[in-house]
Design a protein around this motif. Sequence first.
Motif, mmCIF file in Angstrom:
data_model
loop_
_atom_site.group_PDB
_atom_site.id
_atom_site.type_symbol
_atom_site.label_atom_id
_atom_site.label_comp_id
_atom_site.label_asym_id
_atom_site.label_seq_id
_atom_site.Cartn_x
_atom_site.Cartn_y
_atom_site.Cartn_z
ATOM 1 N N SER A 189 35.440 -7.315 54.891
ATOM 2 C CA SER A 189 34.599 -8.464 54.554
ATOM 3 C C SER A 189 33.151 -8.003 54.647
ATOM 4 C CB SER A 189 34.878 -9.604 55.529
ATOM 5 O OG SER A 189 34.101 -10.732 55.215
ATOM 6 N N GLY A 190 32.550 -7.712 53.500
ATOM 7 C CA GLY A 190 31.210 -7.134 53.510
ATOM 8 C C GLY A 190 31.262 -5.781 54.196
ATOM 9 N N CYS A 239 37.714 -15.446 57.104
ATOM 10 C CA CYS A 239 36.982 -14.381 56.400
ATOM 11 C C CYS A 239 36.736 -14.823 54.958
ATOM 12 C CB CYS A 239 37.766 -13.077 56.425
ATOM 13 S SG CYS A 239 38.025 -12.431 58.068
ATOM 14 N N ARG A 240 35.723 -15.614 54.757
ATOM 15 C CA ARG A 240 35.466 -16.162 53.419
ATOM 16 C C ARG A 240 35.029 -15.114 52.413
ATOM 17 N NH1 ARG A 240 32.460 -21.442 55.568
ATOM 18 N NH2 ARG A 240 34.325 -22.596 56.129
ATOM 19 N N ASN A 241 34.380 -14.066 52.864
ATOM 20 C CA ASN A 241 33.885 -13.036 51.953
ATOM 21 C C ASN A 241 34.790 -11.814 51.907
ATOM 22 O OD1 ASN A 241 31.591 -14.547 51.319
ATOM 23 N ND2 ASN A 241 30.551 -13.815 53.148
ATOM 24 N N SER A 257 37.035 -9.032 50.762
ATOM 25 C CA SER A 257 37.133 -8.467 49.413
ATOM 26 C C SER A 257 38.388 -7.627 49.204
ATOM 27 C CB SER A 257 35.907 -7.614 49.121
ATOM 28 O OG SER A 257 35.800 -6.558 50.063
#
Length: 76
Positions: A15-16, A51-53, A55
Amino acid sequence: MSGRRGSRFFFNICSGSTLVRDATGWVLRDVEEAITAALVNGIKMVSPLGCRNASRFEITDEKGTVVATVPIVHDN
């Protein structure tokens, strides 16, 4: 079937610049089954962690070796 259980795979979440490590993992037959699990269950695995971001998953084996990287598809 030989009765072999399979191997434990860990689904670490990227995540990022943050890596959220999976401490439990899943016992699956092989890498292909681990990739399928990530593709089918990806957003369900990520959502409870907030974990909204997120990837991608870095799928590792029991030795910590990255065996696959799978993108996380978010429902919008």
